[in-house]
Motif scaffolding. Structure first.
Motif, PDB file in Angstrom:
ATOM      1  N   LYS A 190     -97.389 -13.142  98.704  1.00 50.97           N
ATOM      2  CA  LYS A 190     -97.755 -12.358  97.687  1.00 50.97           C
ATOM      3  C   LYS A 190     -98.792 -12.068  97.122  1.00 50.97           C
ATOM      4  O   LYS A 190     -99.950 -11.922  97.099  1.00 50.97           O
ATOM      5  CB  LYS A 190     -96.779 -11.483  96.827  1.00 50.97           C
TER       6      LYS A 190
ATOM      7  N   ASP B 245     -92.486 -18.138 100.358  1.00 53.27           N
ATOM      8  CA  ASP B 245     -91.559 -17.094  99.810  1.00 53.27           C
ATOM      9  C   ASP B 245     -92.477 -16.053 100.289  1.00 53.27           C
ATOM     10  O   ASP B 245     -93.335 -15.364  99.980  1.00 53.27           O
ATOM     11  CB  ASP B 245     -92.088 -17.646  98.422  1.00 53.27           C
TER      12      ASP B 245
ATOM     13  N   ILE C  26     -94.607  -7.753  84.139  1.00 51.89           N
ATOM     14  CA  ILE C  26     -94.961  -9.100  85.232  1.00 51.89           C
ATOM     15  C   ILE C  26     -93.232  -9.833  85.234  1.00 51.89           C
ATOM     16  O   ILE C  26     -93.508 -10.941  85.084  1.00 51.89           O
ATOM     17  CB  ILE C  26     -95.818 -10.260  85.927  1.00 51.89           C
TER      18      ILE C  26
ATOM     19  N   HIS D 206     -86.173 -16.890  89.233  1.00 51.90           N
ATOM     20  CA  HIS D 206     -87.352 -16.905  88.725  1.00 51.90           C
ATOM     21  C   HIS D 206     -87.544 -15.716  87.911  1.00 51.90           C
ATOM     22  O   HIS D 206     -86.752 -14.574  88.006  1.00 51.90           O
ATOM     23  CB  HIS D 206     -88.033 -15.431  89.646  1.00 51.90           C
TER      24      HIS D 206
ATOM     25  N   SER E  60     -94.101 -13.968  85.908  1.00 52.77           N
ATOM     26  CA  SER E  60     -95.507 -14.464  85.865  1.00 52.77           C
ATOM     27  C   SER E  60     -96.050 -15.143  85.031  1.00 52.77           C
ATOM     28  O   SER E  60     -96.082 -13.950  84.077  1.00 52.77           O
ATOM     29  CB  SER E  60     -95.668 -13.454  87.165  1.00 52.77           C
TER      30      SER E  60
ATOM     31  N   GLY F 189     -94.291 -19.044  88.432  1.00 54.94           N
ATOM     32  CA  GLY F 189     -94.277 -18.680  87.328  1.00 54.94           C
ATOM     33  C   GLY F 189     -95.737 -19.625  86.364  1.00 54.94           C
ATOM     34  O   GLY F 189     -95.376 -19.027  85.560  1.00 54.94           O
TER      35      GLY F 189
ATOM     36  N   GLU G 117     -91.365 -22.013  93.946  1.00 54.08           N
ATOM     37  CA  GLU G 117     -91.868 -21.027  95.006  1.00 54.08           C
ATOM     38  C   GLU G 117     -93.119 -20.372  94.093  1.00 54.08           C
ATOM     39  O   GLU G 117     -93.315 -19.670  93.196  1.00 54.08           O
ATOM     40  CB  GLU G 117     -90.793 -19.404  94.784  1.00 54.08           C
ATOM     41  N   PRO G 118     -94.591 -21.093  94.003  1.00 57.18           N
ATOM     42  CA  PRO G 118     -95.742 -20.945  92.969  1.00 57.18           C
ATOM     43  C   PRO G 118     -96.284 -20.266  93.710  1.00 57.18           C
ATOM     44  O   PRO G 118     -96.764 -20.484  94.961  1.00 57.18           O
ATOM     45  CB  PRO G 118     -96.573 -22.210  92.704  1.00 57.18           C
ATOM     46  N   GLY G 119     -97.305 -18.890  93.420  1.00 56.46           N
ATOM     47  CA  GLY G 119     -98.332 -18.239  93.740  1.00 56.46           C
ATOM     48  C   GLY G 119     -99.427 -18.822  92.707  1.00 56.46           C
ATOM     49  O   GLY G 119    -100.137 -19.447  93.849  1.00 56.46           O
ATOM     50  N   ARG G 120     -99.532 -18.113  91.837  1.00 58.49           N
ATOM     51  CA  ARG G 120    -100.439 -17.842  91.361  1.00 58.49           C
ATOM     52  C   ARG G 120    -101.704 -19.674  91.132  1.00 58.49           C
ATOM     53  O   ARG G 120    -102.822 -19.202  91.090  1.00 58.49           O
ATOM     54  CB  ARG G 120    -100.613 -17.207  89.959  1.00 58.49           C
TER      55      ARG G 120
ATOM     56  N   ARG H 214    -106.756  -5.782  88.102  1.00 59.08           N
ATOM     57  CA  ARG H 214    -105.982  -6.472  87.456  1.00 59.08           C
ATOM     58  C   ARG H 214    -106.438  -6.103  85.789  1.00 59.08           C
ATOM     59  O   ARG H 214    -105.309  -6.301  84.976  1.00 59.08           O
ATOM     60  CB  ARG H 214    -105.645  -8.327  87.518  1.00 59.08           C
TER      61      ARG H 214
ATOM     62  N   TYR I 171    -103.516  -4.881  84.414  1.00 62.48           N
ATOM     63  CA  TYR I 171    -102.334  -6.105  83.211  1.00 62.48           C
ATOM     64  C   TYR I 171    -103.346  -6.074  81.559  1.00 62.48           C
ATOM     65  O   TYR I 171    -103.641  -6.969  81.168  1.00 62.48           O
ATOM     66  CB  TYR I 171    -102.280  -6.487  83.751  1.00 62.48           C
TER      67      TYR I 171
ATOM     68  N   TYR J 179    -103.549 -12.730  93.675  1.00 61.39           N
ATOM     69  CA  TYR J 179    -103.122 -11.141  92.840  1.00 61.39           C
ATOM     70  C   TYR J 179    -104.243  -9.890  93.372  1.00 61.39           C
ATOM     71  O   TYR J 179    -104.311  -9.277  92.618  1.00 61.39           O
ATOM     72  CB  TYR J 179    -101.837 -10.277  92.047  1.00 61.39           C
TER      73      TYR J 179
ATOM     74  N   MET K 128    -103.790  -7.046  96.558  1.00 64.05           N
ATOM     75  CA  MET K 128    -103.793  -5.685  95.485  1.00 64.05           C
ATOM     76  C   MET K 128    -104.706  -4.751  95.850  1.00 64.05           C
ATOM     77  O   MET K 128    -104.646  -3.791  95.243  1.00 64.05           O
ATOM     78  CB  MET K 128    -103.495  -5.940  94.363  1.00 64.05           C
TER      79      MET K 128
HETATM   80  N1  LLP Z   1     -90.862 -15.602  93.210  1.00 70.63           N
HETATM   81  C1  LLP Z   1     -90.755 -14.547  92.685  1.00 70.63           C
HETATM   82  C2  LLP Z   1     -89.105 -14.235  93.037  1.00 70.63           C
HETATM   83  C3  LLP Z   1     -91.709 -13.578  92.088  1.00 70.63           C
HETATM   84  O1  LLP Z   1     -91.382 -12.912  92.386  1.00 70.63           O
HETATM   85  C4  LLP Z   1     -92.431 -14.075  92.294  1.00 70.63           C
HETATM   86  C5  LLP Z   1     -93.970 -13.086  91.682  1.00 70.63           C
HETATM   87  C6  LLP Z   1     -93.699 -15.229  92.809  1.00 70.63           C
HETATM   88  C7  LLP Z   1     -92.011 -16.451  92.984  1.00 70.63           C
HETATM   89  C8  LLP Z   1     -94.998 -16.121  92.602  1.00 70.63           C
HETATM   90  O2  LLP Z   1     -94.933 -15.728  91.329  1.00 70.63           O
HETATM   91  P1  LLP Z   1     -96.691 -16.463  90.697  1.00 70.63           P
HETATM   92  O3  LLP Z   1     -96.229 -18.178  90.581  1.00 70.63           O
HETATM   93  O4  LLP Z   1     -97.631 -16.101  90.958  1.00 70.63           O
HETATM   94  O5  LLP Z   1     -96.441 -15.905  89.079  1.00 70.63           O
HETATM   95  N2  LLP Z   1     -99.486  -8.463  90.309  1.00 70.63           N
HETATM   96  C9  LLP Z   1     -99.277  -9.382  89.105  1.00 70.63           C
HETATM   97  C10 LLP Z   1     -98.367 -11.118  89.536  1.00 70.63           C
HETATM   98  C11 LLP Z   1     -97.124 -10.184  90.290  1.00 70.63           C
HETATM   99  C12 LLP Z   1     -96.257 -10.795  90.634  1.00 70.63           C
HETATM  100  C13 LLP Z   1     -95.183 -10.815  91.221  1.00 70.63           C
HETATM  101  N3  LLP Z   1     -93.699 -11.764  91.583  1.00 70.63           N
HETATM  102  C14 LLP Z   1    -100.455 -10.324  88.526  1.00 70.63           C
HETATM  103  O6  LLP Z   1    -101.767 -10.037  88.956  1.00 70.63           O
HETATM  104  O7  LLP Z   1    -100.667 -10.767  87.503  1.00 70.63           O
END
Ligand code: LLP
Length: 434
Positions: free
Chosen positions: A60, A79, A162, A199, A202, A238, A287-290, A326, A330, A385, A389
């Motif tokens: 995502k 993920d 978030i 989780h 974020s 996160g 499950e890192p994204g950001r 963003r 946010y 993101y 988005m």
């Molecule tokens: N795993 C799950 C179950 C999640 O819901 C998410 C993010 C992640 C992993 C990845 O999280 P990260 O490592 O990227 O923090 N649009 C918002 C952030 C939404 C995050 C949603 N879930 C923004 O622009 O800050």
């Protein structure tokens, strides 16, 4: 750490001057550094140190096929939260057998598709979902691998929109109910219990909420693993990134207090959490994204007008909230830098887009170099993101996206043509021809 640096006053992505990319592909344009992506993945993966680990990149955050392929080539899992994301992973050459499927609203169709693809695990967010997965798997004569997402009820100290790990949120199953759900799941014929997942939110910038959650969840994982043949524990994503330059180069307060254990880096994250997790003897999933993609991308935009109102200096650019939502959504901070360093003179500015909403801004009252019509500027840390988005609000086309590798660059998403915006629309049957 990222690969966007000035060389002789020109902002470069790796070895490519950003203005060269704009000359070829126009603006606004997202630019991604493949090397930054790779380094972030490898740094986190190496920090974990455990032999049995799997990073499942959160699609995502940025689902461009080129990003997914780069990570798949490094051995990443994924993920995913929808059939669309799973199809993207497959289209990019990723392995469905390394995919975990999260989300509170999986449809029967999505469950069926994921089962046919042979995903690694469903992260189950409610009992009705568990029953549905069992039913669909039974119909297909398959066994569905599942993990329950536990809501550990800890405050992640992040933006309200978030945060996900408290009982105010729709996510996961309450800590106290989890064992009963495993007991129920163990009785379902078409379910195989494979793991446990959590989780908490974020853009976390402190270690403490992670530590608190893992301290709660590890003993639960231990108890469950004694009763059921669990294979893994996922501690979610996160990990936050640094958006504000003051935190990147200066010495923020929490750092001045002493080389803080609380500073969130892959090394401190792993040092705090791995010792709590290792004794479980389970495979560790992340499950890192950001963290992987956030600082690997920028959004480049051109100044259309400078509008001085007496009170304000508005820099009106050709990107808008539909390209990067963003700041509007946010109140997020994105560092803004000129693509060419021509002056050291600064002026307080609002950088705004052309959309007819007051929320359409990228910064307010920020000290920026004096800009002129035609100048290019870059919004940093826009890899996560950002594009995903995006919308067509105000019938604005999706921007182009480019990936850089060393001195090479390649279009990885062409700019949308205006007619494509309404291609799926049609007039009602009762309208005559004109
Ligand atoms: N795993 C799950 C179950 C999640 O819901 C998410 C993010 C992640 C992993 C990845 O999280 P990260 O490592 O990227 O923090 N649009 C918002 C952030 C939404 C995050 C949603 N879930 C923004 O622009 O800050």
């Amino acid at each position: 750490m990222h690969e966007f640096q000035y060389r002789a006053g020109r902002l470069c992505c790796e070895k490519v001057p950003v203005d060269k990319i704009v000359r070829e592909h126009g603006s606004p344009v997202y630019v991604y550094s493949q090397r930054t992506l790779t380094e972030h993945f490898q740094r986190l993966d190496a920090a974990l140190g455990l032999a049995d680990r799997l990073i499942c990149y959160a699609v995502k955050a940025n689902s461009n096929l080129a990003v997914l392929r780069t990570l798949a080539d490094l051995g990443s899992g994924f993920d995913i939260v929808s059939e669309g994301e799973l199809r993207r992973v497959v289209a990019a050459g990723g392995d469905p057998g390394r995919c975990v499927f999260a989300g509170v609203g999986k449809t029967a169709r999505e469950i069926e598709f994921a089962l046919r693809q042979g995903i690694y695990c469903f992260n189950v967010e409610s009992e009705p979902e568990l029953e549905r997965i069992n039913k669909v798997a039974g119909r297909l004569r398959k066994t569905a691998p599942v993990a329950v997402r536990v809501n550990p009820n800890v405050d992640a100290h992040t933006h309200a929109k978030i945060t996900t790990g408290t009982y105010e949120n729709k996510f996961g199953i309450a800590f106290e109910q989890v064992e009963a759900v495993y007991a129920r799941a163990a009785k379902l014929k078409h379910i195989r219990l494979r793991g446990l997942q959590m989780h908490i939110g974020s853009q976390l910038t402190e270690l403490e909420p992670f530590e608190q959650a893992v301290r709660r969840v590890a003993p639960l994982a231990q108890r469950l693993a004694e009763r059921y043949p669990l294979e893994f524990l996922s501690i979610g994503g996160g990990i936050g990134i640094v958006y504000q330059p003051a935190l990147r180069s200066g010495a923020p307060e929490w750092w001045r207090k002493g080389p803080s254990r609380n500073l969130l880096t892959p090394a401190t994250y792993a040092a705090a959490l791995v010792p709590l997790l290792k004794p479980l003897g389970l495979r560790l999933l992340l499950e890192p994204g950001r963290y992987i993609v956030g600082n690997a991308g920028i959004l480049v935009t051109r100044v259309e007008y400078i509008k001085r109102t007496g009170r304000k200096n508005f820099v009106i650019v050709d990107a808008a909230m539909n390209d990067l939502i963003r700041p509007a959504f946010y109140d997020a901070y994105h560092e803004i830098v000129p693509v060419r360093q021509t002056t050291s003179k600064k002026v307080s500015s609002d950088v705004v887009g052309p959309i007819c909403e007051s929320g359409d801004y990228f910064c307010k009252d920020r000290l920026l170099p004096v800009l002129a019509e035609g100048d290019l500027i870059a919004l940093l840390s826009a890899g996560a993101y950002g594009s995903v988005m995006g919308s067509n609000y105000n019938s604005r086309a999706f921007p182009a996206e480019v990936m850089v590798d060393g001195a090479k660059f390649s279009l990885v998403r062409r700019r949308q043509q205006l007619e494509e915006i309404w291609r799926l629309e049609q007039l009602p049957s009762w309208c005559g021809d004109r």
